[in-house]
Design a protein around this motif. Structure first.
Motif, PDB file in Angstrom:
ATOM      1  N   LEU A  88       0.897  -1.241  -0.115  1.00  0.00           N
ATOM      2  CA  LEU A  88      -0.014   0.011   0.115  1.00  0.00           C
ATOM      3  C   LEU A  88       0.863   1.185   0.010  1.00  0.00           C
ATOM      4  CD1 LEU A  88      -2.801  -1.429   2.158  1.00  0.00           C
ATOM      5  CD2 LEU A  88      -3.084  -0.206  -0.051  1.00  0.00           C
ATOM      6  N   LYS A  89       0.428   2.345  -0.591  1.00  0.00           N
ATOM      7  CA  LYS A  89       1.128   3.597  -0.746  1.00  0.00           C
ATOM      8  C   LYS A  89       0.174   4.798  -0.273  1.00  0.00           C
ATOM      9  CE  LYS A  89       2.923   1.817  -5.071  1.00  0.00           C
ATOM     10  NZ  LYS A  89       3.428   2.331  -6.638  1.00  0.00           N
ATOM     11  N   PRO A  90       0.761   5.872   0.113  1.00  0.00           N
ATOM     12  CA  PRO A  90      -0.081   6.886   0.577  1.00  0.00           C
ATOM     13  C   PRO A  90      -1.128   7.448  -0.534  1.00  0.00           C
ATOM     14  CG  PRO A  90       2.082   7.392   1.073  1.00  0.00           C
ATOM     15  CD  PRO A  90       2.067   6.042   0.110  1.00  0.00           C
ATOM     16  N   GLU A  91      -1.079   7.205  -1.633  1.00  0.00           N
ATOM     17  CA  GLU A  91      -1.934   7.489  -2.629  1.00  0.00           C
ATOM     18  C   GLU A  91      -3.024   6.589  -2.840  1.00  0.00           C
ATOM     19  OE1 GLU A  91       1.419   7.234  -3.153  1.00  0.00           O
ATOM     20  OE2 GLU A  91       2.021   6.570  -5.043  1.00  0.00           O
ATOM     21  N   ASP A  92      -2.901   5.456  -2.304  1.00  0.00           N
ATOM     22  CA  ASP A  92      -4.104   4.600  -2.210  1.00  0.00           C
ATOM     23  C   ASP A  92      -5.234   4.821  -1.012  1.00  0.00           C
ATOM     24  OD1 ASP A  92      -1.834   1.833  -2.513  1.00  0.00           O
ATOM     25  OD2 ASP A  92      -3.078   2.819  -4.089  1.00  0.00           O
ATOM     26  N   THR A  93      -4.790   5.978  -0.541  1.00  0.00           N
ATOM     27  CA  THR A  93      -5.838   6.494   0.692  1.00  0.00           C
ATOM     28  C   THR A  93      -7.124   6.851  -0.073  1.00  0.00           C
ATOM     29  OG1 THR A  93      -4.142   7.313   2.135  1.00  0.00           O
ATOM     30  CG2 THR A  93      -6.304   8.169   2.425  1.00  0.00           C
ATOM     31  N   ALA A  94      -8.249   6.192   0.297  1.00  0.00           N
ATOM     32  CA  ALA A  94      -9.582   6.546  -0.106  1.00  0.00           C
ATOM     33  C   ALA A  94     -10.659   5.969   0.628  1.00  0.00           C
ATOM     34  CB  ALA A  94      -9.494   6.345  -1.745  1.00  0.00           C
ATOM     35  N   VAL A  95     -11.738   6.209   0.111  1.00  0.00           N
ATOM     36  CA  VAL A  95     -12.868   5.374   0.902  1.00  0.00           C
ATOM     37  C   VAL A  95     -13.020   4.284  -0.461  1.00  0.00           C
ATOM     38  CG1 VAL A  95     -15.379   5.057   1.122  1.00  0.00           C
ATOM     39  CG2 VAL A  95     -14.066   7.108   1.971  1.00  0.00           C
ATOM     40  N   TYR A  96     -13.248   2.880  -0.020  1.00  0.00           N
ATOM     41  CA  TYR A  96     -13.071   1.829  -1.027  1.00  0.00           C
ATOM     42  C   TYR A  96     -14.598   1.309  -1.127  1.00  0.00           C
ATOM     43  CZ  TYR A  96      -8.251   1.759  -1.836  1.00  0.00           C
ATOM     44  OH  TYR A  96      -6.963   2.250  -2.202  1.00  0.00           O
ATOM     45  N   TYR A  97     -15.103   1.371  -2.205  1.00  0.00           N
ATOM     46  CA  TYR A  97     -16.579   0.593  -2.508  1.00  0.00           C
ATOM     47  C   TYR A  97     -16.751  -0.625  -3.395  1.00  0.00           C
ATOM     48  CZ  TYR A  97     -17.828   5.616  -1.191  1.00  0.00           C
ATOM     49  OH  TYR A  97     -18.016   6.827  -0.582  1.00  0.00           O
ATOM     50  N   CYS A  98     -17.721  -1.488  -2.753  1.00  0.00           N
ATOM     51  CA  CYS A  98     -17.876  -2.537  -3.582  1.00  0.00           C
ATOM     52  C   CYS A  98     -19.179  -2.331  -4.297  1.00  0.00           C
ATOM     53  CB  CYS A  98     -18.099  -3.581  -2.399  1.00  0.00           C
ATOM     54  SG  CYS A  98     -18.555  -5.382  -3.142  1.00  0.00           S
ATOM     55  N   ALA A  99     -19.206  -3.021  -5.532  1.00  0.00           N
ATOM     56  CA  ALA A  99     -20.296  -2.845  -6.561  1.00  0.00           C
ATOM     57  C   ALA A  99     -20.824  -4.060  -7.131  1.00  0.00           C
ATOM     58  CB  ALA A  99     -19.975  -1.592  -7.429  1.00  0.00           C
ATOM     59  N   ALA A 100     -21.893  -4.030  -7.503  1.00  0.00           N
ATOM     60  CA  ALA A 100     -22.163  -5.362  -8.369  1.00  0.00           C
ATOM     61  C   ALA A 100     -23.317  -4.825  -9.484  1.00  0.00           C
ATOM     62  CB  ALA A 100     -23.211  -6.213  -7.287  1.00  0.00           C
ATOM     63  N   GLU A 101     -23.018  -5.694 -10.471  1.00  0.00           N
ATOM     64  CA  GLU A 101     -23.932  -5.379 -11.693  1.00  0.00           C
ATOM     65  C   GLU A 101     -24.236  -6.622 -12.237  1.00  0.00           C
ATOM     66  OE1 GLU A 101     -25.544  -2.982 -12.828  1.00  0.00           O
ATOM     67  OE2 GLU A 101     -26.125  -3.822 -14.849  1.00  0.00           O
ATOM     68  N   ARG A 102     -25.547  -7.062 -12.547  1.00  0.00           N
ATOM     69  CA  ARG A 102     -26.007  -8.251 -13.209  1.00  0.00           C
ATOM     70  C   ARG A 102     -25.114  -8.448 -14.476  1.00  0.00           C
ATOM     71  NH1 ARG A 102     -30.177 -11.862 -12.177  1.00  0.00           N
ATOM     72  NH2 ARG A 102     -31.148 -10.164 -10.832  1.00  0.00           N
ATOM     73  N   THR A 103     -24.601  -9.899 -14.752  1.00  0.00           N
ATOM     74  CA  THR A 103     -23.679  -9.976 -15.936  1.00  0.00           C
ATOM     75  C   THR A 103     -24.446  -9.821 -17.239  1.00  0.00           C
ATOM     76  OG1 THR A 103     -22.043 -11.455 -16.725  1.00  0.00           O
ATOM     77  CG2 THR A 103     -23.939 -12.518 -15.621  1.00  0.00           C
ATOM     78  N   SER A 104     -23.862  -9.600 -18.089  1.00  0.00           N
ATOM     79  CA  SER A 104     -24.604  -9.558 -19.444  1.00  0.00           C
ATOM     80  C   SER A 104     -24.112 -10.827 -20.181  1.00  0.00           C
ATOM     81  CB  SER A 104     -23.982  -8.433 -20.184  1.00  0.00           C
ATOM     82  OG  SER A 104     -22.287  -8.465 -20.357  1.00  0.00           O
ATOM     83  N   TYR A 105     -23.522 -11.831 -19.398  1.00  0.00           N
ATOM     84  CA  TYR A 105     -23.027 -13.051 -20.158  1.00  0.00           C
ATOM     85  C   TYR A 105     -22.266 -13.126 -21.398  1.00  0.00           C
ATOM     86  CZ  TYR A 105     -25.966 -15.237 -16.372  1.00  0.00           C
ATOM     87  OH  TYR A 105     -26.384 -15.686 -15.334  1.00  0.00           O
ATOM     88  N   SER A 106     -21.643 -11.895 -21.520  1.00  0.00           N
ATOM     89  CA  SER A 106     -20.684 -11.648 -22.722  1.00  0.00           C
ATOM     90  C   SER A 106     -19.347 -11.395 -22.374  1.00  0.00           C
ATOM     91  CB  SER A 106     -20.980 -10.314 -23.244  1.00  0.00           C
ATOM     92  OG  SER A 106     -20.945  -9.226 -22.689  1.00  0.00           O
TER      93      SER A 106
END
Length: 129
Positions: A88-106
Motif C-alpha cells: 500500500l502507498k499513501p496515494e491509495d488512501t480513499a474510501v473503497y466501495y464494492c459494487a455489483a452489476e448483473r452480468t451480461s453473459y458476454s
C-alpha cells in the motif's frame, strides 16, 4: 435487490497489506449472476475504478495504478468478494466501495461506475507515509 457491506478498512503504514471484504445479501440473490467490482474515491477526486472480477471468475481487470499489488477474489458459496491490497502507498488512501452489476453473459466486464447498479456504503483506507 442486492445489499453490499464492506469491511476491513483501517489505518496502515506504507508497504503494509489489507484485505477488504464485501458481504452481499438479498432475498433472491444469486451472486454468481453478478460481476463484482471495487472502486475508490479520495477527497476532492472522482470515484475511480480499482478492479473487477466477472461473475464466472474467469476475467479480472485492474486499474494500472494497482496492477500487480491488488487482487480481487470471490467466494460465491459465501456471497463474499474480497480485495487483497499489498504494498500500500499513501496515494491509495480513499474510501473503497464494492459494487455489483448483473452480468451480461458476454465477454464485456464493466469498469465504469455508471455501469453498476448496486453499491456498498464504503470503507475508509488510510495509508500513512
Amino acid at each position: 435487490q442486492v445489499q453490499l457491506v464492506e469491511s476491513g478498512g483501517g489505518l496502515v503504514q506504507a508497504g503494509d497489506s489489507l484485505r477488504l471484504s464485501c458481504a452481499a445479501s438479498g432475498r433472491t440473490l444469486r451472486i454468481y449472476e453478478y460481476d463484482m467490482g471495487w472502486f475508490r474515491q479520495a477527497p476532492g477526486k472522482e470515484r475511480e475504478f480499482v478492479g473487477v472480477m466477472s461473475s464466472s471468475g474467469s476475467r479480472m481487470y485492474y486499474a494500472d495504478s494497482v496492477k500487480g499489488r491488488f487482487t480481487v477474489s470471490r467466494d460465491n458459496a459465501k456471497n463474499m468478494v474480497y480485495l487483497q491490497m499489498n504494498g500500500l502507498k499513501p496515494e491509495d488512501t480513499a474510501v473503497y466501495y464494492c459494487a455489483a452489476e448483473r452480468t451480461s453473459y458476454s465477454t464485456y466486464v464493466p469498469r465504469k461506475s455508471i455501469e453498476y447498479e448496486f453499491w456498498g456504503q464504503g470503507t475508509q483506507v488510510t495509508v500513512s507515509s
